[in-house]
Design an enzyme around this catalytic site. Sequence first.
Site, PDB file in Angstrom:
ATOM      1  N   HIS A  63      15.421   2.918  53.044  1.00  0.00           N
ATOM      2  CA  HIS A  63      15.486   2.053  54.223  1.00  0.00           C
ATOM      3  C   HIS A  63      16.539   0.973  54.026  1.00  0.00           C
ATOM      4  O   HIS A  63      17.110   0.835  52.946  1.00  0.00           O
ATOM      5  CB  HIS A  63      14.116   1.484  54.570  1.00  0.00           C
ATOM      6  CG  HIS A  63      13.516   0.545  53.553  1.00  0.00           C
ATOM      7  ND1 HIS A  63      13.309   0.888  52.235  1.00  0.00           N
ATOM      8  CD2 HIS A  63      13.058  -0.731  53.678  1.00  0.00           C
ATOM      9  CE1 HIS A  63      12.743  -0.134  51.606  1.00  0.00           C
ATOM     10  NE2 HIS A  63      12.595  -1.130  52.450  1.00  0.00           N
ATOM     11  N   ASP A  67      17.044  -5.104  49.229  1.00  0.00           N
ATOM     12  CA  ASP A  67      16.658  -4.805  47.841  1.00  0.00           C
ATOM     13  C   ASP A  67      16.733  -3.309  47.533  1.00  0.00           C
ATOM     14  O   ASP A  67      16.476  -2.892  46.408  1.00  0.00           O
ATOM     15  CB  ASP A  67      15.269  -5.381  47.501  1.00  0.00           C
ATOM     16  CG  ASP A  67      14.155  -4.895  48.410  1.00  0.00           C
ATOM     17  OD1 ASP A  67      14.397  -4.700  49.618  1.00  0.00           O
ATOM     18  OD2 ASP A  67      13.018  -4.703  47.905  1.00  0.00           O
ATOM     19  N   HIS A 140       6.435   1.045  57.401  1.00  0.00           N
ATOM     20  CA  HIS A 140       6.949  -0.210  56.841  1.00  0.00           C
ATOM     21  C   HIS A 140       7.377  -1.085  58.024  1.00  0.00           C
ATOM     22  O   HIS A 140       7.225  -0.676  59.176  1.00  0.00           O
ATOM     23  CB  HIS A 140       8.121   0.122  55.906  1.00  0.00           C
ATOM     24  CG  HIS A 140       8.557  -1.002  55.018  1.00  0.00           C
ATOM     25  ND1 HIS A 140       7.686  -1.855  54.405  1.00  0.00           N
ATOM     26  CD2 HIS A 140       9.803  -1.392  54.621  1.00  0.00           C
ATOM     27  CE1 HIS A 140       8.383  -2.727  53.679  1.00  0.00           C
ATOM     28  NE2 HIS A 140       9.661  -2.474  53.799  1.00  0.00           N
ATOM     29  N   ASP A 211       9.323   1.850  50.570  1.00  0.00           N
ATOM     30  CA  ASP A 211       8.323   0.808  50.833  1.00  0.00           C
ATOM     31  C   ASP A 211       7.395   1.297  51.945  1.00  0.00           C
ATOM     32  O   ASP A 211       7.849   1.775  52.978  1.00  0.00           O
ATOM     33  CB  ASP A 211       9.011  -0.483  51.308  1.00  0.00           C
ATOM     34  CG  ASP A 211       9.801  -1.159  50.191  1.00  0.00           C
ATOM     35  OD1 ASP A 211       9.878  -0.589  49.090  1.00  0.00           O
ATOM     36  OD2 ASP A 211      10.342  -2.260  50.439  1.00  0.00           O
ATOM     37  N   HIS A 269       8.282  -0.961  42.355  1.00  0.00           N
ATOM     38  CA  HIS A 269       8.407  -2.015  43.365  1.00  0.00           C
ATOM     39  C   HIS A 269       7.272  -3.024  43.157  1.00  0.00           C
ATOM     40  O   HIS A 269       6.476  -3.304  44.038  1.00  0.00           O
ATOM     41  CB  HIS A 269       8.357  -1.388  44.779  1.00  0.00           C
ATOM     42  CG  HIS A 269       8.970  -2.229  45.868  1.00  0.00           C
ATOM     43  ND1 HIS A 269       8.238  -3.137  46.597  1.00  0.00           N
ATOM     44  CD2 HIS A 269      10.234  -2.295  46.359  1.00  0.00           C
ATOM     45  CE1 HIS A 269       9.038  -3.706  47.490  1.00  0.00           C
ATOM     46  NE2 HIS A 269      10.246  -3.226  47.361  1.00  0.00           N
TER      47      HIS A 269
HETATM   48 ZN   LIG Z   1      11.646  -3.363  48.965  1.00  0.00          ZN
HETATM   49 ZN   LIG Z   2      11.352  -2.974  52.466  1.00  0.00          ZN
END
Ligand SMILES: [Zn+2]
Ligand SMILES: [Zn+2]
Length: 316
Positions: A63, A67, A140, A211, A269
């Site tokens: 995505h 990060d 997410h 995520d 993560h």
């Molecule tokens: Zn992330």
């Molecule tokens: Zn994210």
Amino acid sequence: MDLQFLGTGAGMPSKLRNTTSIVLNLSSEERGYWMFDCGEATQHQMLHTTLKPRKVTKMFITHLHGDHLFGIPGFIGSRSFLGGDSPLDIYGPIGIEEWIHTTLRLTKTHLTYPLRIHEIEEGVVFEDDEYIITTRELSHVIPCFGYRIVQKPLPGKLLIDKATEAGVPKGPLLQQLKNGNDVTLEDGTIVTSASVIGEPKPGFIVTILGDTSVCEASVELSQNADLVVHEATFNEETGQLAKDFGHSTIQQAAEIVKTSNAKALVATHISSRFLPSDIDAFKKEGQEIFSNVFVASDFAQYSLHNGEVIESNFKK
Ligand SMILES: [Zn+2]
Ligand SMILES: [Zn+2]
């Protein structure tokens, strides 16, 4: 196949965890490296290993949160500077092409190799004779994808003893049998390929999720996988934060892997609020639900040996 974690942090880099990047190292399968996400300073992390940027042939982005992709421009620029000339394919959600091309254009970065960007939708994103990669959209705060990497069954080996027994002489007929063709011997006997080739060996299934909070797509992508990489930003105590920001707890990650009938969970993560001294307890929270849990740290490596996951460290 080795799965190598260059970064295992969430949101921002910390001294102990860089932002997300994972390398599926297929050197032993002669396929180079496939990188999943490329957080800021991924190339710096690589300097502490024997990995070579030019050997990354594919990059899959889950995505568009920083990060997970702020490392791309620096990485692809250095790959060029270091003499990379083989094409690089980047797969990611809609918007990735505009972001990369804008950055390259404004910074006047010229690459010495073809860069091919593929904006993905749910379904098969890549397939060849040996691998098939499918994606599903997870849950997410922005569109985020998970990837299921399936290695197709490896062809069985030619059983020389059986072929000799059947009267096949040394030479080109053996190669034909190996290629799956039936052959006729000089005396008219037909030897089928199936009678002299061993059983095909199942390939591996690795699922790398981005995520996400708990969702059905994660279960589908993880079905019967040998190894599932699932985010675990939080734990039970901080579960409300997971809910608020579209993330998961270590228990939820374990629950997904258990429900999917997968064999192992590698959690990544991880929020920087968890110090190294907290990780044992963090891992135990997951193990109460599913026994085969690993919590990745930067430079952790996971390999499959006869279906078993072996954990080691690949920092040089
Ligand atoms: Zn992330
Ligand atoms: Zn994210």
